[in-house]
Scaffold this motif. Structure first.
Motif, PDB file in Angstrom:
ATOM      1  N   ARG A  71      62.228  -1.200  53.248  1.00 48.15           N
ATOM      2  CA  ARG A  71      61.447  -2.139  54.068  1.00 48.15           C
ATOM      3  C   ARG A  71      61.475  -1.772  55.545  1.00 48.15           C
ATOM      4  N   THR A  72      62.516  -1.055  55.966  1.00 46.25           N
ATOM      5  CA  THR A  72      62.561  -0.619  57.370  1.00 46.25           C
ATOM      6  C   THR A  72      61.598   0.541  57.606  1.00 46.25           C
ATOM      7  N   VAL A  73      61.222   1.224  56.510  1.00 49.04           N
ATOM      8  CA  VAL A  73      60.298   2.352  56.613  1.00 49.04           C
ATOM      9  C   VAL A  73      58.857   1.874  56.490  1.00 49.04           C
ATOM     10  N   TRP A  74      58.644   0.948  55.565  1.00 48.48           N
ATOM     11  CA  TRP A  74      57.284   0.460  55.313  1.00 48.48           C
ATOM     12  C   TRP A  74      57.295  -1.069  55.334  1.00 48.48           C
ATOM     13  N   GLN A  75      56.867  -1.622  56.431  1.00 49.94           N
ATOM     14  CA  GLN A  75      56.912  -3.073  56.610  1.00 49.94           C
ATOM     15  C   GLN A  75      56.029  -3.813  55.607  1.00 49.94           C
ATOM     16  N   GLY A  76      54.953  -3.196  55.173  1.00 48.12           N
ATOM     17  CA  GLY A  76      54.026  -3.859  54.264  1.00 48.12           C
ATOM     18  C   GLY A  76      54.532  -3.976  52.838  1.00 48.12           C
ATOM     19  N   ASP A 117      70.254   2.318  28.912  1.00 49.08           N
ATOM     20  CA  ASP A 117      70.618   2.047  27.524  1.00 49.08           C
ATOM     21  C   ASP A 117      71.964   1.337  27.397  1.00 49.08           C
ATOM     22  N   HIS A 118      72.828   1.482  28.410  1.00 51.56           N
ATOM     23  CA  HIS A 118      74.142   0.856  28.358  1.00 51.56           C
ATOM     24  C   HIS A 118      74.365  -0.007  29.595  1.00 51.56           C
ATOM     25  N   ALA A 119      75.279  -0.975  29.459  1.00 50.36           N
ATOM     26  CA  ALA A 119      75.476  -1.986  30.490  1.00 50.36           C
ATOM     27  C   ALA A 119      75.839  -1.371  31.840  1.00 50.36           C
ATOM     28  N   PHE A 120      76.689  -0.338  31.845  1.00 54.51           N
ATOM     29  CA  PHE A 120      77.122   0.243  33.118  1.00 54.51           C
ATOM     30  C   PHE A 120      75.928   0.774  33.910  1.00 54.51           C
ATOM     31  N   GLY A 121      75.105   1.592  33.251  1.00 60.53           N
ATOM     32  CA  GLY A 121      73.928   2.136  33.945  1.00 60.53           C
ATOM     33  C   GLY A 121      72.923   1.060  34.303  1.00 60.53           C
ATOM     34  N   PHE A 122      72.738   0.088  33.418  1.00 56.08           N
ATOM     35  CA  PHE A 122      71.789  -1.009  33.663  1.00 56.08           C
ATOM     36  C   PHE A 122      72.172  -1.780  34.927  1.00 56.08           C
ATOM     37  N   ILE A 123      73.468  -2.075  35.078  1.00 61.16           N
ATOM     38  CA  ILE A 123      73.936  -2.831  36.246  1.00 61.16           C
ATOM     39  C   ILE A 123      73.842  -1.988  37.506  1.00 61.16           C
ATOM     40  N   LEU A 124      74.226  -0.714  37.417  1.00 64.41           N
ATOM     41  CA  LEU A 124      74.122   0.157  38.596  1.00 64.41           C
ATOM     42  C   LEU A 124      72.668   0.244  39.072  1.00 64.41           C
ATOM     43  N   ASN A 125      71.747   0.445  38.161  1.00 62.20           N
ATOM     44  CA  ASN A 125      70.334   0.551  38.540  1.00 62.20           C
ATOM     45  C   ASN A 125      69.809  -0.752  39.123  1.00 62.20           C
ATOM     46  N   THR A 126      70.337  -1.887  38.648  1.00 60.16           N
ATOM     47  CA  THR A 126      69.940  -3.182  39.198  1.00 60.16           C
ATOM     48  C   THR A 126      70.407  -3.316  40.642  1.00 60.16           C
ATOM     49  N   LEU A 127      71.669  -2.953  40.911  1.00 62.98           N
ATOM     50  CA  LEU A 127      72.187  -2.979  42.290  1.00 62.98           C
ATOM     51  C   LEU A 127      71.400  -2.013  43.169  1.00 62.98           C
ATOM     52  N   GLU A 128      71.130  -0.838  42.630  1.00 64.22           N
ATOM     53  CA  GLU A 128      70.434   0.195  43.391  1.00 64.22           C
ATOM     54  C   GLU A 128      69.015  -0.241  43.743  1.00 64.22           C
ATOM     55  N   THR A 129      68.370  -0.979  42.843  1.00 63.66           N
ATOM     56  CA  THR A 129      67.019  -1.474  43.129  1.00 63.66           C
ATOM     57  C   THR A 129      67.008  -2.307  44.402  1.00 63.66           C
ATOM     58  N   ARG A 130      67.953  -3.224  44.508  1.00 66.12           N
ATOM     59  CA  ARG A 130      67.989  -4.091  45.701  1.00 66.12           C
ATOM     60  C   ARG A 130      68.376  -3.318  46.959  1.00 66.12           C
ATOM     61  N   ARG A 131      69.287  -2.355  46.818  1.00 61.29           N
ATOM     62  CA  ARG A 131      69.673  -1.551  47.988  1.00 61.29           C
ATOM     63  C   ARG A 131      68.487  -0.728  48.490  1.00 61.29           C
ATOM     64  N   ILE A 132      67.777  -0.090  47.557  1.00 55.19           N
ATOM     65  CA  ILE A 132      66.642   0.748  47.934  1.00 55.19           C
ATOM     66  C   ILE A 132      65.543  -0.095  48.581  1.00 55.19           C
ATOM     67  N   GLU A 133      65.281  -1.280  48.026  1.00 53.38           N
ATOM     68  CA  GLU A 133      64.253  -2.155  48.596  1.00 53.38           C
ATOM     69  C   GLU A 133      64.567  -2.511  50.039  1.00 53.38           C
ATOM     70  N   THR A 134      65.828  -2.844  50.284  1.00 51.37           N
ATOM     71  CA  THR A 134      66.229  -3.266  51.636  1.00 51.37           C
ATOM     72  C   THR A 134      66.064  -2.129  52.634  1.00 51.37           C
ATOM     73  N   ILE A 135      66.478  -0.939  52.226  1.00 47.64           N
ATOM     74  CA  ILE A 135      66.338   0.218  53.117  1.00 47.64           C
ATOM     75  C   ILE A 135      64.867   0.568  53.314  1.00 47.64           C
TER      76      ILE A 135
END
Length: 447
Positions: free
Chosen positions: A33-38, A13-31
């Protein structure tokens, strides 16, 4: 993967959380991918769909446009619409820093808390207020918009090129075909069917589940009404309501000058009501069926938003047989599957309330909801039978409430008065279908 590797998710709902969740999305995806290659192809496919559904920046106002532009550029590699040269430069610079921050967090095995401390650096570059309100993200393409496979492949190719440094070279055509995940999808589909049936008492004769899955539910989704209601009842979600009182900690000069209670106080509110909703789909609503469903869907969206425990049933007549349909069981969240079920129930037949109540009584006797709410636009076929079974529901502690809706205020009041004579503990009148959600929410108990 987010549940596994993330230890904090803030509100969008607010910019701070929106930006944190956006950064976290990319971090989680990168990690992940090492668990599930597909996962690579599915991430690109999801971003391809996200690109189509993200709002045009031209449709947003103020600094909200910059925040959305940052999210698009950081995750998808480009922006939809236009930004001023200075804003675009800020977005590019913030995206570059965000990529470095995520890379460092992965290399040094930092978690979400570390990312959260870096968000102010992004906010400083974007030059925005961290408490800037971010509108609820809604699809901006129409449900009837045609998109060929070739056009979608072009979109995937564009995103795959941008994320090539992360995922390597991917074939968009192969992603669209989805051969690698097809068998997995079939397993998930079977599991979903079992989940959909979960919570239904198979021994309740006449209660069915709509089974068609290719229904277009978007025609009954009124995003403006949904967002308006969510904004209106946002304080209910927060759990606190500001109200004026005769004594308190904060003095309101304007209220005092106008002769109102001069102090402000925060009151804790909580919705503890468990509710069952029964929707009348007799033939009398056929002329306004879409608007009726838009209003009830908006109601369900807001109840889910407020985390109210609720279940939804509807009734009509199929091949001269009275049928009660399960739209949403109590133990599952409201989602697009529930919306598809609602969309495919046709308005047909009379109003055999007594028969439907008899079908539901065994199930509700064990579940014991606080309120059983019936939405109807007419009198039941057998009023005496309804009065009789109403006593059974009341005897097990269920509050029986009815909302009568009519083409105008006078007719709605007449219908509501007639319903009251049947023994309902509370009846309300509605002449505008869009007012149904507000009427229902007024029935919920708060403390």
């Amino acid at each position: 993967m987010r549940i596994r590797y993330s230890n904090k998710i803030l509100s969008n709902d607010h910019a701070f959380g929106f930006i944190l969740n956006t950064l976290e999305t990319r971090r989680i995806e990168t990690i992940a991918r090492t668990v599930w290659q597909g996962m690579d192809g599915e991430i690109i496919f999801r971003y391809g769909v996200a690109w189509l559904y993200r709002p045009l920046l031209n449709t947003l106002y103020g600094n909200t446009r910059i925040v959305e532009g940052f999210s698009q550029y950081f995750l998808l590699g480009d922006i939809k619409g236009e930004l001023s040269p200075s804003s675009y430069e800020k977005v590019q610079k913030a995206s570059k820093l965000a990529i470095e921050i995520v890379k460092e967090s992965i290399e040094k095995k930092h978690e979400t808390d570390w990312l959260e401390k870096k968000v102010p650096e992004i906010i400083k570059i974007l030059d925005i207020d961290p408490l800037l309100t971010i509108p609820i993200s809604i699809p901006k393409i129409s449900s009837g918009m045609a998109l060929s496979d070739q056009e979608f492949v072009k979109t995937l190719n564009k995103i795959a090129k941008y994320r090539e440094s992360d995922f390597g070279e991917l074939d968009p055509n192969r992603i669209v075909e989805g051969r690698e995940v097809f068998e997995e999808f079939k397993v998930l589909l079977e599991e979903a069917k079992r989940t959909e049936n979960k919570g239904l008492n198979d021994e309740v004769v006449g209660v069915n589940i709509p089974t068609v899955t290719n229904v277009d539910e978007t025609k009954i989704i009124d995003t403006d009404l949904i967002n308006h209601l969510k904004a209106k009842f946002k304080e209910w979600k927060s759990g606190w309501k500001e109200e004026h009182v005769f004594s308190g900690d904060e003095f309101d000069e304007e209220a005092y000058m106008e002769g109102h209670k001069p102090f402000l106080s925060d009151r804790k509110i909580a919705i503890k009501t468990k509710i069952v909703i029964l929707l009348d789909h007799s033939s009398s609503i056929a002329n306004q069926e879409i608007q009726y469903k838009k209003a009830t869907l908006a109601l369900c969206e807001v109840l889910e938003y407020l985390k109210v425990k609720f279940s939804v049933y509807a009734f009509n007549t199929e091949q001269r047989q009275v049928t009660c349909w399960l739209v949403k069981p109590e133990n599952l969240k409201w989602n697009n599957i529930s919306a598809k079920r609602l969309a495919q129930i046709k308005a047909n037949g009379s109003t055999p309330l007594a028969e439907v109540y008899n079908m539901l009584l065994p199930s509700l006797r064990s579940k014991k909801p606080d309120i059983f709410l019936t939405l109807t636009d007419g009198e039941p076929s057998d009023p005496d039978a309804v009065r009789s079974i109403m006593r059974d529901f009341k005897s097990i502690g269920i509050k029986m409430v009815a909302i009568g809706f009519g083409p105008d205020t006078e007719d709605a009041i007449v219908i509501a008065n007639n319903l009251r004579r049947l023994g309902y503990e509370r009846t309300l009148a509605v002449s505008r279908l869009g007012d149904i959600p507000k009427r229902v929410l007024s029935v919920l108990g708060t403390s």
